[in-house]
Design a protein around this motif. Sequence first.
Motif, PDB file in Angstrom:
ATOM      1  N   GLU A   1     -15.337  -0.617  -5.125  1.00 19.39           N
ATOM      2  CA  GLU A   1     -13.909  -0.320  -5.026  1.00 19.39           C
ATOM      3  C   GLU A   1     -13.370  -0.024  -6.414  1.00 19.39           C
ATOM      4  O   GLU A   1     -14.019  -0.325  -7.429  1.00 19.39           O
ATOM      5  CB  GLU A   1     -13.134  -1.496  -4.418  1.00 19.39           C
ATOM      6  CG  GLU A   1     -13.546  -1.869  -3.008  1.00 19.39           C
ATOM      7  CD  GLU A   1     -13.216  -0.815  -1.966  1.00 19.39           C
ATOM      8  OE1 GLU A   1     -12.424   0.095  -2.269  1.00 19.39           O
ATOM      9  OE2 GLU A   1     -13.756  -0.908  -0.847  1.00 19.39           O
TER      10      GLU A   1
ATOM     11  N   SER B   1      -5.407 -11.122  -3.250  1.00 18.71           N
ATOM     12  CA  SER B   1      -5.405  -9.737  -3.713  1.00 18.71           C
ATOM     13  C   SER B   1      -3.970  -9.264  -3.936  1.00 18.71           C
ATOM     14  O   SER B   1      -3.015  -9.871  -3.450  1.00 18.71           O
ATOM     15  CB  SER B   1      -6.090  -8.836  -2.683  1.00 18.71           C
ATOM     16  OG  SER B   1      -5.255  -8.646  -1.563  1.00 18.71           O
ATOM     17  N   TRP B   2      -3.852  -8.158  -4.677  1.00 18.52           N
ATOM     18  CA  TRP B   2      -2.542  -7.522  -4.805  1.00 18.52           C
ATOM     19  C   TRP B   2      -2.033  -7.039  -3.449  1.00 18.52           C
ATOM     20  O   TRP B   2      -0.841  -6.926  -3.242  1.00 18.52           O
ATOM     21  CB  TRP B   2      -2.630  -6.276  -5.676  1.00 18.52           C
ATOM     22  CG  TRP B   2      -2.963  -6.450  -7.105  1.00 18.52           C
ATOM     23  CD1 TRP B   2      -2.834  -7.575  -7.858  1.00 18.52           C
ATOM     24  CD2 TRP B   2      -3.473  -5.432  -7.969  1.00 18.52           C
ATOM     25  NE1 TRP B   2      -3.229  -7.333  -9.150  1.00 18.52           N
ATOM     26  CE2 TRP B   2      -3.629  -6.029  -9.240  1.00 18.52           C
ATOM     27  CE3 TRP B   2      -3.811  -4.095  -7.796  1.00 18.52           C
ATOM     28  CZ2 TRP B   2      -4.103  -5.312 -10.330  1.00 18.52           C
ATOM     29  CZ3 TRP B   2      -4.283  -3.382  -8.882  1.00 18.52           C
ATOM     30  CH2 TRP B   2      -4.430  -3.987 -10.135  1.00 18.52           C
TER      31      TRP B   2
ATOM     32  N   ALA C   1      -8.749  -4.874  -9.947  1.00 20.25           N
ATOM     33  CA  ALA C   1      -7.595  -5.320  -9.157  1.00 20.25           C
ATOM     34  C   ALA C   1      -7.769  -6.823  -8.949  1.00 20.25           C
ATOM     35  O   ALA C   1      -8.124  -7.271  -7.861  1.00 20.25           O
ATOM     36  CB  ALA C   1      -7.510  -4.580  -7.832  1.00 20.25           C
TER      37      ALA C   1
ATOM     38  N   LYS D   1      -4.106   2.571 -12.658  1.00 20.46           N
ATOM     39  CA  LYS D   1      -2.928   1.922 -13.234  1.00 20.46           C
ATOM     40  C   LYS D   1      -2.241   2.904 -14.177  1.00 20.46           C
ATOM     41  O   LYS D   1      -2.904   3.579 -14.975  1.00 20.46           O
ATOM     42  CB  LYS D   1      -3.361   0.662 -13.982  1.00 20.46           C
ATOM     43  CG  LYS D   1      -2.236  -0.182 -14.542  1.00 20.46           C
ATOM     44  CD  LYS D   1      -2.768  -1.498 -15.109  1.00 20.46           C
ATOM     45  CE  LYS D   1      -3.772  -1.285 -16.205  1.00 20.46           C
ATOM     46  NZ  LYS D   1      -4.177  -2.535 -16.874  1.00 20.46           N
TER      47      LYS D   1
ATOM     48  N   ASP E   1      -2.195  -3.455  -1.459  1.00 19.28           N
ATOM     49  CA  ASP E   1      -2.463  -2.064  -1.843  1.00 19.28           C
ATOM     50  C   ASP E   1      -1.933  -1.718  -3.226  1.00 19.28           C
ATOM     51  O   ASP E   1      -2.390  -0.750  -3.836  1.00 19.28           O
ATOM     52  CB  ASP E   1      -1.843  -1.101  -0.821  1.00 19.28           C
ATOM     53  CG  ASP E   1      -2.538  -1.162   0.521  1.00 19.28           C
ATOM     54  OD1 ASP E   1      -3.752  -1.446   0.548  1.00 19.28           O
ATOM     55  OD2 ASP E   1      -1.874  -0.922   1.549  1.00 19.28           O
ATOM     56  N   TRP E   2      -0.959  -2.498  -3.743  1.00 21.51           N
ATOM     57  CA  TRP E   2      -0.364  -2.125  -5.023  1.00 21.51           C
ATOM     58  C   TRP E   2       0.215  -3.352  -5.741  1.00 21.51           C
ATOM     59  O   TRP E   2       0.400  -4.420  -5.139  1.00 21.51           O
ATOM     60  CB  TRP E   2       0.727  -1.073  -4.857  1.00 21.51           C
ATOM     61  CG  TRP E   2       1.789  -1.446  -3.850  1.00 21.51           C
ATOM     62  CD1 TRP E   2       1.815  -1.113  -2.527  1.00 21.51           C
ATOM     63  CD2 TRP E   2       2.964  -2.239  -4.083  1.00 21.51           C
ATOM     64  NE1 TRP E   2       2.934  -1.642  -1.913  1.00 21.51           N
ATOM     65  CE2 TRP E   2       3.661  -2.331  -2.850  1.00 21.51           C
ATOM     66  CE3 TRP E   2       3.509  -2.868  -5.202  1.00 21.51           C
ATOM     67  CZ2 TRP E   2       4.852  -3.039  -2.712  1.00 21.51           C
ATOM     68  CZ3 TRP E   2       4.699  -3.576  -5.064  1.00 21.51           C
ATOM     69  CH2 TRP E   2       5.356  -3.651  -3.845  1.00 21.51           C
TER      70      TRP E   2
ATOM     71  N   ALA F   1       0.148  -0.240 -10.286  1.00 21.46           N
ATOM     72  CA  ALA F   1      -1.286  -0.104 -10.024  1.00 21.46           C
ATOM     73  C   ALA F   1      -1.526   0.056  -8.538  1.00 21.46           C
ATOM     74  O   ALA F   1      -0.788  -0.493  -7.698  1.00 21.46           O
ATOM     75  CB  ALA F   1      -2.039  -1.327 -10.547  1.00 21.46           C
ATOM     76  N   TRP F   2      -2.567   0.811  -8.194  1.00 19.32           N
ATOM     77  CA  TRP F   2      -2.987   1.032  -6.815  1.00 19.32           C
ATOM     78  C   TRP F   2      -4.408   0.533  -6.638  1.00 19.32           C
ATOM     79  O   TRP F   2      -5.295   0.805  -7.472  1.00 19.32           O
ATOM     80  CB  TRP F   2      -2.915   2.519  -6.475  1.00 19.32           C
ATOM     81  CG  TRP F   2      -3.563   2.881  -5.169  1.00 19.32           C
ATOM     82  CD1 TRP F   2      -3.067   2.698  -3.910  1.00 19.32           C
ATOM     83  CD2 TRP F   2      -4.862   3.475  -5.003  1.00 19.32           C
ATOM     84  NE1 TRP F   2      -3.967   3.141  -2.966  1.00 19.32           N
ATOM     85  CE2 TRP F   2      -5.073   3.623  -3.600  1.00 19.32           C
ATOM     86  CE3 TRP F   2      -5.852   3.896  -5.892  1.00 19.32           C
ATOM     87  CZ2 TRP F   2      -6.234   4.178  -3.097  1.00 19.32           C
ATOM     88  CZ3 TRP F   2      -7.014   4.440  -5.393  1.00 19.32           C
ATOM     89  CH2 TRP F   2      -7.193   4.583  -3.998  1.00 19.32           C
ATOM     90  N   ASN F   3      -4.659  -0.231  -5.579  1.00 20.29           N
ATOM     91  CA  ASN F   3      -5.970  -0.781  -5.260  1.00 20.29           C
ATOM     92  C   ASN F   3      -6.573   0.017  -4.113  1.00 20.29           C
ATOM     93  O   ASN F   3      -5.910   0.247  -3.094  1.00 20.29           O
ATOM     94  CB  ASN F   3      -5.814  -2.255  -4.865  1.00 20.29           C
ATOM     95  CG  ASN F   3      -7.138  -2.951  -4.606  1.00 20.29           C
ATOM     96  OD1 ASN F   3      -8.207  -2.398  -4.827  1.00 20.29           O
ATOM     97  ND2 ASN F   3      -7.058  -4.191  -4.119  1.00 20.29           N
ATOM     98  N   SER F   4      -7.826   0.444  -4.264  1.00 19.78           N
ATOM     99  CA  SER F   4      -8.441   1.293  -3.242  1.00 19.78           C
ATOM    100  C   SER F   4      -8.638   0.566  -1.920  1.00 19.78           C
ATOM    101  O   SER F   4      -8.724   1.202  -0.862  1.00 19.78           O
ATOM    102  CB  SER F   4      -9.785   1.840  -3.736  1.00 19.78           C
ATOM    103  OG  SER F   4     -10.689   0.782  -4.008  1.00 19.78           O
TER     104      SER F   4
ATOM    105  N   ALA G   1      -9.487   0.997  -8.897  1.00 21.28           N
ATOM    106  CA  ALA G   1      -8.039   0.881  -9.038  1.00 21.28           C
ATOM    107  C   ALA G   1      -7.568   1.887 -10.075  1.00 21.28           C
ATOM    108  O   ALA G   1      -8.324   2.294 -10.974  1.00 21.28           O
ATOM    109  CB  ALA G   1      -7.636  -0.534  -9.460  1.00 21.28           C
TER     110      ALA G   1
END
Length: 356
Positions: free
Chosen positions: A240, A281-282, A273, A244, A284-285, A261-264, A242
């Motif tokens: 995966e 986890s974050w 991420a 930013k 998705d973002w 930031a965007w997490n796949s 990310a």
Amino acid sequence: MNIKSLLIGSAAALAFVSGAQAADAIVAAEPEPMEYVRVCDAYGTGYFYIPGTETCLKVGGRVRFDVQAASSYRPHSDLGWSTKSRAEIYLDSASDTEYGPLKTKIVTRFDFDGTYNDGTHTTTKLMAANIQLAGFLVGLADSQFTSFTGSAGDVINDDVVAYGQYEVNQISYVYKGDNGFSAMISVQDDRGAIVGKDAFGNTLYASGDDYAVDVVAGLGFKTDAFQFRIVGGYDESAEEGAVKARLDGTFGKINAFIMGAWNSDGDVVHVFAPGDSIGQSWGDWALWTGVGAKLSDTLAANLQVAYTDNETLAAAANLKWNPVSGLLIQPEITYTKWKTIDEDQWNGMIRFQRTF
């Protein structure tokens, strides 16, 4: 002259000559000329030439003492005052070559957690050990995913919502143009996927099982008042990645930033991420924003807020007072809210720090 007079005269002459020779024998030789330390100003302040070489060395560090009422990173942590002392030592070297400056950096850290008070819980950590030449860096340093965009604000508790990986072995190249453009590419040691956190909040990694590496790349552009940077990373173990991006602005004595930031995969925690302080986890973002103001020559104020798709909120505000050069006194207040577990935590702390 009789024989007795001749013998006495000869003995006196010999004694005089021997005394003169003895006096000459104990005369101290002139001292060798000393080579005094020379200032080396080609690489910034604080460098000096190592005697007998053309290599410049800079020695520095800091000593820190923190007192806090709770932890901004854990709920139910307001169990009484806690203290922590830290010492860091910096060693930087630089010498000129046909390819530009050849540099090295070493940072060591020593922490003592006052929770134990038994004198045996001092931890030692190597924070940096790297070689730099012509834009290349090899060795131990913070991941370029973190350092290329910078930290999330000028506050102590800036990574309750974590924004990247720290110490990791890597091979990196950073280009900085005269027109404000910059670019970066990095391959770094694949520690393995994140599997959680230990009792002290440290990230735990699974062991990697192949020869693949993690990859990071970024671009940036800077003007007098603004700076924009974007960086992406791919975690080979988690499969995966990310992305930013960060925008900074300076407006007189006020500076501000916003970073997103965007997490796949919003369900996965990985090195690019890292999630929040309790291992979530974050989503998705994630988003960080902050503002700082210089109130006087010795006083500044900062505010930072972070928020995730999983509704973790972290806010921090502080004052930074430098009563004398090299000394920082910094009170800070934080608030953290973990929506998924319906818990929150206030924290107040003060830091004393001497940098040299």
